[in-house]
Design a protein around this motif. Sequence first.
Motif, PDB file in Angstrom:
ATOM      1  N   GLU A  65      47.450  14.039  18.070  1.00  0.00           N
ATOM      2  CA  GLU A  65      46.226  13.958  18.877  1.00  0.00           C
ATOM      3  C   GLU A  65      45.156  14.810  18.205  1.00  0.00           C
ATOM      4  O   GLU A  65      45.397  15.981  17.888  1.00  0.00           O
ATOM      5  CB  GLU A  65      46.503  14.472  20.281  1.00  0.00           C
ATOM      6  CG  GLU A  65      45.315  14.451  21.199  1.00  0.00           C
ATOM      7  CD  GLU A  65      45.633  15.054  22.562  1.00  0.00           C
ATOM      8  OE1 GLU A  65      44.693  15.545  23.197  1.00  0.00           O
ATOM      9  OE2 GLU A  65      46.817  15.042  22.978  1.00  0.00           O
ATOM     10  N   GLU A  66      44.006  14.212  17.996  1.00  0.00           N
ATOM     11  CA  GLU A  66      42.892  14.952  17.416  1.00  0.00           C
ATOM     12  C   GLU A  66      42.212  15.769  18.516  1.00  0.00           C
ATOM     13  O   GLU A  66      41.966  15.265  19.610  1.00  0.00           O
ATOM     14  CB  GLU A  66      41.891  13.987  16.780  1.00  0.00           C
ATOM     15  CG  GLU A  66      40.781  14.682  16.029  1.00  0.00           C
ATOM     16  CD  GLU A  66      39.911  13.704  15.260  1.00  0.00           C
ATOM     17  OE1 GLU A  66      39.221  14.154  14.341  1.00  0.00           O
ATOM     18  OE2 GLU A  66      39.914  12.506  15.593  1.00  0.00           O
ATOM     19  N   THR A  67      41.924  17.025  18.224  1.00  0.00           N
ATOM     20  CA  THR A  67      41.236  17.873  19.194  1.00  0.00           C
ATOM     21  C   THR A  67      39.725  17.719  19.031  1.00  0.00           C
ATOM     22  O   THR A  67      39.246  17.203  18.017  1.00  0.00           O
ATOM     23  CB  THR A  67      41.617  19.355  19.000  1.00  0.00           C
ATOM     24  OG1 THR A  67      41.123  19.786  17.733  1.00  0.00           O
ATOM     25  CG2 THR A  67      43.126  19.556  19.086  1.00  0.00           C
ATOM     26  N   ALA A  68      38.978  18.191  20.013  1.00  0.00           N
ATOM     27  CA  ALA A  68      37.517  18.085  19.983  1.00  0.00           C
ATOM     28  C   ALA A  68      36.912  18.822  18.797  1.00  0.00           C
ATOM     29  O   ALA A  68      35.864  18.434  18.292  1.00  0.00           O
ATOM     30  CB  ALA A  68      36.935  18.620  21.289  1.00  0.00           C
ATOM     31  N   ASP A  69      37.593  19.866  18.325  1.00  0.00           N
ATOM     32  CA  ASP A  69      37.059  20.641  17.201  1.00  0.00           C
ATOM     33  C   ASP A  69      37.632  20.219  15.846  1.00  0.00           C
ATOM     34  O   ASP A  69      37.486  20.928  14.854  1.00  0.00           O
ATOM     35  CB  ASP A  69      37.253  22.135  17.441  1.00  0.00           C
ATOM     36  CG  ASP A  69      38.709  22.534  17.574  1.00  0.00           C
ATOM     37  OD1 ASP A  69      39.595  21.648  17.593  1.00  0.00           O
ATOM     38  OD2 ASP A  69      38.987  23.744  17.670  1.00  0.00           O
ATOM     39  N   GLY A  70      38.303  19.069  15.792  1.00  0.00           N
ATOM     40  CA  GLY A  70      38.771  18.519  14.522  1.00  0.00           C
ATOM     41  C   GLY A  70      40.146  18.963  14.063  1.00  0.00           C
ATOM     42  O   GLY A  70      40.586  18.582  12.977  1.00  0.00           O
ATOM     43  N   ALA A  71      40.843  19.727  14.862  1.00  0.00           N
ATOM     44  CA  ALA A  71      42.220  20.103  14.532  1.00  0.00           C
ATOM     45  C   ALA A  71      43.154  18.981  15.009  1.00  0.00           C
ATOM     46  O   ALA A  71      42.697  17.967  15.544  1.00  0.00           O
ATOM     47  CB  ALA A  71      42.586  21.432  15.190  1.00  0.00           C
ATOM     48  N   THR A  72      44.443  19.177  14.826  1.00  0.00           N
ATOM     49  CA  THR A  72      45.428  18.168  15.220  1.00  0.00           C
ATOM     50  C   THR A  72      46.538  18.817  16.031  1.00  0.00           C
ATOM     51  O   THR A  72      47.089  19.838  15.622  1.00  0.00           O
ATOM     52  CB  THR A  72      46.047  17.498  13.977  1.00  0.00           C
ATOM     53  OG1 THR A  72      45.006  16.968  13.160  1.00  0.00           O
ATOM     54  CG2 THR A  72      47.001  16.384  14.363  1.00  0.00           C
ATOM     55  N   LEU A  73      46.844  18.229  17.175  1.00  0.00           N
ATOM     56  CA  LEU A  73      48.026  18.624  17.942  1.00  0.00           C
ATOM     57  C   LEU A  73      49.141  17.653  17.579  1.00  0.00           C
ATOM     58  O   LEU A  73      48.938  16.442  17.595  1.00  0.00           O
ATOM     59  CB  LEU A  73      47.766  18.545  19.448  1.00  0.00           C
ATOM     60  CG  LEU A  73      46.846  19.587  20.053  1.00  0.00           C
ATOM     61  CD1 LEU A  73      46.661  19.315  21.541  1.00  0.00           C
ATOM     62  CD2 LEU A  73      47.397  20.986  19.836  1.00  0.00           C
ATOM     63  N   VAL A  74      50.283  18.198  17.247  1.00  0.00           N
ATOM     64  CA  VAL A  74      51.449  17.366  16.945  1.00  0.00           C
ATOM     65  C   VAL A  74      52.556  17.761  17.905  1.00  0.00           C
ATOM     66  O   VAL A  74      52.915  18.934  18.006  1.00  0.00           O
ATOM     67  CB  VAL A  74      51.942  17.546  15.491  1.00  0.00           C
ATOM     68  CG1 VAL A  74      53.142  16.650  15.230  1.00  0.00           C
ATOM     69  CG2 VAL A  74      50.835  17.268  14.496  1.00  0.00           C
ATOM     70  N   ARG A  75      53.075  16.759  18.604  1.00  0.00           N
ATOM     71  CA  ARG A  75      54.221  16.973  19.491  1.00  0.00           C
ATOM     72  C   ARG A  75      55.373  16.174  18.913  1.00  0.00           C
ATOM     73  O   ARG A  75      55.244  14.991  18.627  1.00  0.00           O
ATOM     74  CB  ARG A  75      53.926  16.514  20.913  1.00  0.00           C
ATOM     75  CG  ARG A  75      55.134  16.671  21.822  1.00  0.00           C
ATOM     76  CD  ARG A  75      54.791  16.412  23.281  1.00  0.00           C
ATOM     77  NE  ARG A  75      55.962  16.464  24.118  1.00  0.00           N
ATOM     78  CZ  ARG A  75      56.574  17.571  24.525  1.00  0.00           C
ATOM     79  NH1 ARG A  75      56.123  18.747  24.162  1.00  0.00           N
ATOM     80  NH2 ARG A  75      57.638  17.524  25.309  1.00  0.00           N
ATOM     81  N   THR A  76      56.483  16.848  18.726  1.00  0.00           N
ATOM     82  CA  THR A  76      57.684  16.165  18.287  1.00  0.00           C
ATOM     83  C   THR A  76      58.739  16.338  19.360  1.00  0.00           C
ATOM     84  O   THR A  76      58.786  17.357  20.047  1.00  0.00           O
ATOM     85  CB  THR A  76      58.179  16.683  16.914  1.00  0.00           C
ATOM     86  OG1 THR A  76      59.238  15.843  16.450  1.00  0.00           O
ATOM     87  CG2 THR A  76      58.658  18.111  16.967  1.00  0.00           C
ATOM     88  N   GLU A  77      59.554  15.304  19.516  1.00  0.00           N
ATOM     89  CA  GLU A  77      60.655  15.358  20.472  1.00  0.00           C
ATOM     90  C   GLU A  77      61.792  14.513  19.935  1.00  0.00           C
ATOM     91  O   GLU A  77      61.567  13.539  19.210  1.00  0.00           O
ATOM     92  CB  GLU A  77      60.212  14.900  21.856  1.00  0.00           C
ATOM     93  CG  GLU A  77      59.574  13.542  21.903  1.00  0.00           C
ATOM     94  CD  GLU A  77      59.020  13.198  23.279  1.00  0.00           C
ATOM     95  OE1 GLU A  77      59.013  14.054  24.183  1.00  0.00           O
ATOM     96  OE2 GLU A  77      58.601  12.054  23.450  1.00  0.00           O
ATOM     97  N   GLU A  78      62.989  14.944  20.267  1.00  0.00           N
ATOM     98  CA  GLU A  78      64.159  14.252  19.738  1.00  0.00           C
ATOM     99  C   GLU A  78      65.287  14.283  20.758  1.00  0.00           C
ATOM    100  O   GLU A  78      65.455  15.261  21.485  1.00  0.00           O
ATOM    101  CB  GLU A  78      64.617  14.925  18.440  1.00  0.00           C
ATOM    102  CG  GLU A  78      65.744  14.212  17.743  1.00  0.00           C
ATOM    103  CD  GLU A  78      65.976  14.709  16.331  1.00  0.00           C
ATOM    104  OE1 GLU A  78      66.910  14.175  15.698  1.00  0.00           O
ATOM    105  OE2 GLU A  78      65.262  15.600  15.853  1.00  0.00           O
ATOM    106  N   SER A  79      66.038  13.191  20.786  1.00  0.00           N
ATOM    107  CA  SER A  79      67.278  13.153  21.561  1.00  0.00           C
ATOM    108  C   SER A  79      68.397  12.754  20.607  1.00  0.00           C
ATOM    109  O   SER A  79      68.191  11.968  19.687  1.00  0.00           O
ATOM    110  CB  SER A  79      67.192  12.167  22.724  1.00  0.00           C
ATOM    111  OG  SER A  79      67.024  10.836  22.278  1.00  0.00           O
ATOM    112  N   MET A  80      69.566  13.331  20.830  1.00  0.00           N
ATOM    113  CA  MET A  80      70.741  13.025  20.014  1.00  0.00           C
ATOM    114  C   MET A  80      71.956  12.873  20.925  1.00  0.00           C
ATOM    115  O   MET A  80      72.159  13.689  21.826  1.00  0.00           O
ATOM    116  CB  MET A  80      71.019  14.143  19.004  1.00  0.00           C
ATOM    117  CG  MET A  80      69.960  14.298  17.945  1.00  0.00           C
ATOM    118  SD  MET A  80      70.266  15.719  16.864  1.00  0.00           S
ATOM    119  CE  MET A  80      71.784  15.225  16.065  1.00  0.00           C
ATOM    120  N   GLY A  81      72.716  11.846  20.662  1.00  0.00           N
ATOM    121  CA  GLY A  81      73.933  11.630  21.419  1.00  0.00           C
ATOM    122  C   GLY A  81      75.032  11.139  20.510  1.00  0.00           C
ATOM    123  O   GLY A  81      74.777  10.602  19.440  1.00  0.00           O
TER     124      GLY A  81
END
Length: 164
Positions: free
Chosen positions: A118-134
């Motif tokens: 996700e691009e922030t209003a000030d030009g930075a980037t938010l990165v969310r990672t998520e993982e499931s393992m079974g």
Amino acid sequence: MFDRLLYRGPSIEVLHEEYAKKGRLDERAPLTAAYEIRIEAPIRQVWKLLSDPPGWGTLDPDIHAIELGSAVAVDTPFTWKNGMARIKSRFAVVQPEREITWTGVSAGAYAVHRHVLEETADGATLVRTEESMGGPFLILFFSNAKLQATLEKWLTALKRAAEA
């Protein structure tokens, strides 16, 4: 505890089509983790690093032996190693500068691994990672804490490279 120990979960095909492609993890999986980081770099720079599997080893030296037969695209298979674990993966979602998700199989364990940008209003980037393992007996040699640490290490390395 016994249910978690023997948990098989959905097949890799179901995980790929019905979970990963629809923005879902396996919520019943015995191992799940998520992490978010702010990267002081444009989203295109972060995307360039995430969408280049052959370059992942420069981010994390534990990642190596990456084989990608064609372009990064939905349903493209690739193989790689994370430490000693050989992982057979396939991209499920490839939305440039928005999301990259893959599924993978290693030693009987099935995983869904998502990255949402996700691009922030000030030009930075938010990165969310998520993982499931079974997978049966997975919790005997891997834990939520270890999976969490792996995700944090990965995004910290991504941040370092993108901001360099």
